[in-house]
Design a protein around this motif. Structure first.
Motif, PDB file in Angstrom:
ATOM      1  N   VAL A 104       0.860  -1.277  -0.269  1.00 31.88           N
ATOM      2  CA  VAL A 104       0.013  -0.045  -0.026  1.00 31.88           C
ATOM      3  C   VAL A 104       0.996   1.329  -0.123  1.00 31.88           C
ATOM      4  O   VAL A 104       0.496   2.168  -0.705  1.00 31.88           O
ATOM      5  CB  VAL A 104      -0.686   0.083   1.188  1.00 31.88           C
ATOM      6  N   GLU A 105       1.965   1.183   0.784  1.00 31.57           N
ATOM      7  CA  GLU A 105       2.835   2.538   0.787  1.00 31.57           C
ATOM      8  C   GLU A 105       3.069   2.846  -0.596  1.00 31.57           C
ATOM      9  O   GLU A 105       3.630   3.936  -0.728  1.00 31.57           O
ATOM     10  CB  GLU A 105       4.217   2.186   1.562  1.00 31.57           C
ATOM     11  N   GLN A 106       3.186   1.738  -1.568  1.00 33.16           N
ATOM     12  CA  GLN A 106       3.981   2.330  -2.779  1.00 33.16           C
ATOM     13  C   GLN A 106       2.876   2.823  -3.709  1.00 33.16           C
ATOM     14  O   GLN A 106       2.786   3.305  -4.867  1.00 33.16           O
ATOM     15  CB  GLN A 106       4.612   1.000  -3.793  1.00 33.16           C
ATOM     16  N   GLN A 107       1.422   2.655  -3.203  1.00 34.64           N
ATOM     17  CA  GLN A 107       0.143   3.171  -4.060  1.00 34.64           C
ATOM     18  C   GLN A 107      -0.096   4.358  -3.430  1.00 34.64           C
ATOM     19  O   GLN A 107      -0.822   5.226  -4.358  1.00 34.64           O
ATOM     20  CB  GLN A 107      -0.752   1.992  -3.899  1.00 34.64           C
ATOM     21  N   PHE A 108      -0.048   4.555  -2.309  1.00 35.22           N
ATOM     22  CA  PHE A 108      -0.517   5.879  -1.766  1.00 35.22           C
ATOM     23  C   PHE A 108       0.763   6.974  -1.872  1.00 35.22           C
ATOM     24  O   PHE A 108       1.436   7.341  -0.897  1.00 35.22           O
ATOM     25  CB  PHE A 108      -0.738   5.700  -0.181  1.00 35.22           C
ATOM     26  N   VAL A 109       0.927   7.387  -3.033  1.00 35.50           N
ATOM     27  CA  VAL A 109       1.647   8.370  -3.643  1.00 35.50           C
ATOM     28  C   VAL A 109       0.856   9.604  -4.229  1.00 35.50           C
ATOM     29  O   VAL A 109      -0.119   9.319  -4.838  1.00 35.50           O
ATOM     30  CB  VAL A 109       2.942   7.851  -4.553  1.00 35.50           C
ATOM     31  N   ALA A 110       1.795  10.680  -4.533  1.00 36.48           N
ATOM     32  CA  ALA A 110       1.047  11.844  -5.164  1.00 36.48           C
ATOM     33  C   ALA A 110       0.382  11.519  -6.641  1.00 36.48           C
ATOM     34  O   ALA A 110      -0.265  12.340  -7.138  1.00 36.48           O
ATOM     35  CB  ALA A 110       1.800  13.047  -5.192  1.00 36.48           C
ATOM     36  N   LYS A 111       1.450  10.841  -7.249  1.00 34.50           N
ATOM     37  CA  LYS A 111       1.431  10.584  -8.763  1.00 34.50           C
ATOM     38  C   LYS A 111       0.336   9.338  -9.074  1.00 34.50           C
ATOM     39  O   LYS A 111       0.178   9.268 -10.176  1.00 34.50           O
ATOM     40  CB  LYS A 111       2.701  10.069  -9.345  1.00 34.50           C
ATOM     41  N   GLN A 130       0.642   3.451  12.626  1.00 32.38           N
ATOM     42  CA  GLN A 130       1.422   2.550  12.254  1.00 32.38           C
ATOM     43  C   GLN A 130       0.823   2.081  10.771  1.00 32.38           C
ATOM     44  O   GLN A 130       1.915   1.160  10.251  1.00 32.38           O
ATOM     45  CB  GLN A 130       0.934   1.460  13.362  1.00 32.38           C
ATOM     46  N   ARG A 131      -0.174   2.511  10.497  1.00 36.64           N
ATOM     47  CA  ARG A 131      -0.476   1.847   9.050  1.00 36.64           C
ATOM     48  C   ARG A 131      -0.518   3.009   7.876  1.00 36.64           C
ATOM     49  O   ARG A 131      -0.508   4.154   8.376  1.00 36.64           O
ATOM     50  CB  ARG A 131      -1.909   1.263   9.028  1.00 36.64           C
ATOM     51  N   PRO A 132      -0.383   2.893   6.751  1.00 39.66           N
ATOM     52  CA  PRO A 132      -0.680   4.005   5.690  1.00 39.66           C
ATOM     53  C   PRO A 132      -1.881   4.679   6.021  1.00 39.66           C
ATOM     54  O   PRO A 132      -2.991   3.747   6.048  1.00 39.66           O
ATOM     55  CB  PRO A 132      -0.297   3.127   4.273  1.00 39.66           C
ATOM     56  N   ALA A 133      -1.956   5.922   5.520  1.00 39.94           N
ATOM     57  CA  ALA A 133      -3.362   6.432   5.820  1.00 39.94           C
ATOM     58  C   ALA A 133      -3.315   7.817   5.002  1.00 39.94           C
ATOM     59  O   ALA A 133      -2.480   8.180   4.462  1.00 39.94           O
ATOM     60  CB  ALA A 133      -3.171   7.236   7.162  1.00 39.94           C
TER      61      ALA A 133
END
Length: 705
Positions: A104-111, A130-133
């Motif tokens: 998920v960290e690689q998908q929660f990006v500005a682009k 603790q989790r991507p948000a």
């Protein structure tokens, strides 16, 4: 009564894999009741166990357990004797499940174009967990999409979404299984307390209605975000040994703190808690007024204090602040006393007493004030901060003889204050007393001591720099020395030209052996003797060496060789020379040149002609009877059949025997008139010379030995 609120079959139980640990805790909202109730399980397979206290099913199935066992969970109310049950069918399979490919960290990006109407939450945000948000303001519509390649599997994949506790999604969130998107509209701020966080789980499985792999993320509903652009709050600088009081109520005190990406206003910080436990011996903090106060020790350097900051949007940041000691803004805390005359004008400049090593910022960033003791001195003395000068007119008939002026410098950049005191004497007696007290503290003032120490440091620094440079230069010079390739090594041999090789005999054959002269190993010009080959290769004769080490090598066979040879003879075989200094070598060369110039005189101009010496008497007629048989010598006419020479009266020509005569066709490098030896040439008498006249007075001849 007990009722089923959330059936187990809707809670996406995980798929059990053979020889893999299986564990599942169903939702606490599965059953509802007005009173407390207990759990029990029935129809459990042998490999599965149930823990009622944690609502957890666990076990490890084997190959024989493959299939779809059905289990029943019952909730019982002890007071009303009521109960309710919910069943679920488990799936036991030997096939491997799907794996996570894109976190998920690689998908929660500005682009990411699949994220709409959402804000990313950074690691230094008050909303970070603790989790991507993702942050979504209230009453906003949103869309959160995931990549189809988030999970990978050999078989078809089925997707579902639940809350982290296993409960269904909130009513304002909708999940599209085919598009893998979360859509909805966030609630009105009156219906929730900001910030409101919802933890969601995206499930993927190779069997519909189950879970095999999952990812977790949070949705935070908040209108604002408090964050830090720096690792900590700005450093607070204080002066060691000086008391201070500092209130954190300016924008500079919270530099780096952001509200929605913009610098925060101090009014938005509703609570600021600083833990001074590590410096509690001298530091105090008032959380009500946000004021720090205390007097740091003279040896204090730095300290780090934990800070808890709460904003008006109900968000809290955990950070820290550093307190560091800096040098005083003044060169001394006690200035030299000055004498002011009654009724006269008084002027004092503070500029020479400013310290230039504090680095507190520009002069405009520092505020300097003056305080007077007694206070009435402020009525006739005035301090100009722009000029840093104290001036005024001293009154007449004052009731006191001493005034103390305390200067305070405060830096708005470093939040540090410094103090110094100026003693002003109104009488000569008080002035002398102040001077005596000043000298009694150490002779030199603090400013003078600082200037003296600075001069000593510069002097010794320059001296040590020169010494270090000399040592480094000597070491580099010693390490960079290389052997002279023109004298030793293979490069010396390769440096000779063809003519020089022929001259020194490099590569030629002498007596059937290929000659390669030894290269010098002891330096320039050393010679322990020049050796020439004899008729027998095993014999060698020595001469005392006077010149250079290398000598010319014979390229033809010798006819004769003398036992004592001139040191200048070019005939020789070079030996491995010794070692001598270059200066000694040049001295020997010059000495040899003088010896050669004394023995041999060159003809500067004109043709070179052979020098023929006068004939010398060899024997007399009295010894004809003992003379040997006539020896025919080419060029000398003998008319006497008995010969003209006798063995007894045979005279030598300066140590040269008759055996040294050579036939006109013979060639000798030893006794040739063109050779560089000290032997004299024996002239040949021409055949057209007349016979010698008779000698009337016969002198006593010297017999040859």
């Amino acid at each position: 009564a007990v009722a089923v609120a959330y059936p187990l079959e809707d809670q996406l139980p995980p798929i059990a894999r053979i020889h893999s640990l299986f564990t599942w805790s169903f939702s606490p909202d599965t059953f509802v009741s007005a009173s407390r109730f207990s759990y029990s399980a029935s129809q459990l397979p042998a490999w599965l166990s149930f823990d009622p206290s944690t609502r957890t099913l666990s076990g490890m199935p084997s190959e024989d357990d493959e299939g779809n066992p059905e289990i029943v969970i019952t909730a019982s109310d002890s007071k009303s004797s009521g109960h309710a049950s919910s069943s679920v069918t488990l799936c036991v399979t030997p096939y491997p499940g799907p794996e996570l490919s894109i976190p998920v960290e690689q998908q929660f990006v500005a682009k990411n174009p699949s994220l709409s109407s959402v804000y990313l939450i950074t690691n230094n945000s008050a909303l970070h967990g603790q989790r991507p948000a993702l942050r979504i303001p209230p009453k906003w519509s949103f869309s959160i999409g995931f990549d189809y390649a988030t999970f990978s599997a050999k078989n078809n994949l089925y997707y579902a979404a639940r809350q982290a506790d296993g409960s269904p999604l909130p009513e304002w969130i909708d999940f599209n299984e085919r598009a893998m998107t979360f859509n909805g509209v966030t609630p009105h701020p009156q219906n929730l307390t900001e910030p409101h966080t919802v933890s969601l789980v995206l499930h993927a499985a190779d069997q519909k209605g189950y879970s095999a792999s999952s990812v977790l993320f949070d949705i935070v509903v908040a209108a604002h975000e408090l964050s830090l652009a720096t690792a900590s709050l700005p450093t607070i600088n204080v002066t060691a040994g000086q008391p201070f009081t500092l209130t954190l109520n300016s924008d500079a005190d919270f530099s780096g703190v952001l509200m929605d990406g913009q610098p925060v206003s101090p009014q938005n910080i509703t609570s600021l808690d600083i833990d001074t436990a590590d410096l509690e011996s001298w530091l105090r903090y008032d959380s009500t007024t946000k004021t720090l106060s205390g007097q740091p020790p003279s040896d204090f350097t730095t300290g780090v204090l934990p800070v808890t900051m709460t904003s008006s949007v109900n968000q809290t940041l955990q950070t820290d602040v550093t307190i560091a000691a800096v040098p005083s803004f003044f060169s001394s805390d006690q200035l030299d006393p000055v004498l002011a005359s009654s009724g006269g004008a008084f002027t004092f400049s503070l500029v020479p007493d400013f310290s230039n090593s504090t680095g507190l910022g520009k002069t405009s960033d520092v505020e300097v004030t003056a305080a007077y003791d007694p206070l009435e001195a402020g009525d006739y003395l005035h301090f100009d901060p722009a000029l840093s000068a104290l001036s005024g007119t001293m009154p007449v008939n004052l009731s006191y003889q001493h005034i103390s002026v305390t200067f305070t410098a405060y830096s708005h950049i470093t939040h540090s204050t410094s103090h110094t005191t100026l003693p002003v004497s109104l009488s000569s007696g008080d002035f002398e007393k102040n001077q005596h007290d000043k000298k009694g503290k150490g002779g030199l003032s603090a400013a003078a001591r600082q200037r003296l120490m600075l001069g000593l440091k510069l002097t010794f620094g320059i001296i040590c720099g020169f010494i270090t440079f000399a040592i480094i230069f000597a070491v580099l010079r010693r390490c960079s020395q290389v052997p002279d390739s023109a004298v030793v090594g293979e490069e010396a041999g390769r440096a000779y030209t063809d003519d020089e090789k022929r001259w020194y005999g490099i590569g030629i054959e002498v007596n059937g052996e290929k000659h390669q002269p030894s290269l010098p190993s002891r330096g320039y010009g050393w010679s322990e003797g020049i050796v020439a080959p004899t008729r027998s290769p095993s014999k060698q004769l020595k001469d005392d060496g006077l010149g250079a080490t290398l000598s010319r090598i014979l390229t033809r066979t010798l006819s004769n060789i003398s036992r004592d040879r001139s040191p200048l003879s070019p005939v020789g075989h070079p030996q491995s020379p010794g070692v001598m200094k270059k200066a000694e070598f040049m001295h020997k060369v010059k000495a040899t040149a003088r010896i050669v110039s004394d023995k041999y005189r060159r003809v500067v101009s004109g043709p070179k002609r052979p020098v023929i010496s006068k004939p010398k008497l060899i024997m007399t007629n009295d010894n004809l009877t003992r003379a040997p048989a006539r020896t025919d010598i080419d060029g000398l006419p003998f008319s006497d059949p008995h010969g003209l020479l006798s063995a007894r009266d045979l005279r030598t020509f300066d140590g040269t025997a008759t055996s040294h005569y050579a036939h006109s066709g013979m060639t000798s490098l030893v006794d040739s008139p063109t050779s560089s030896t000290d032997a004299r040439s024996i002239p040949r008498r021409r055949a057209d010379f007349a016979p010698p006249k008779p000698i009337k007075n016969i002198p006593q001849a010297r017999l040859a030995e």
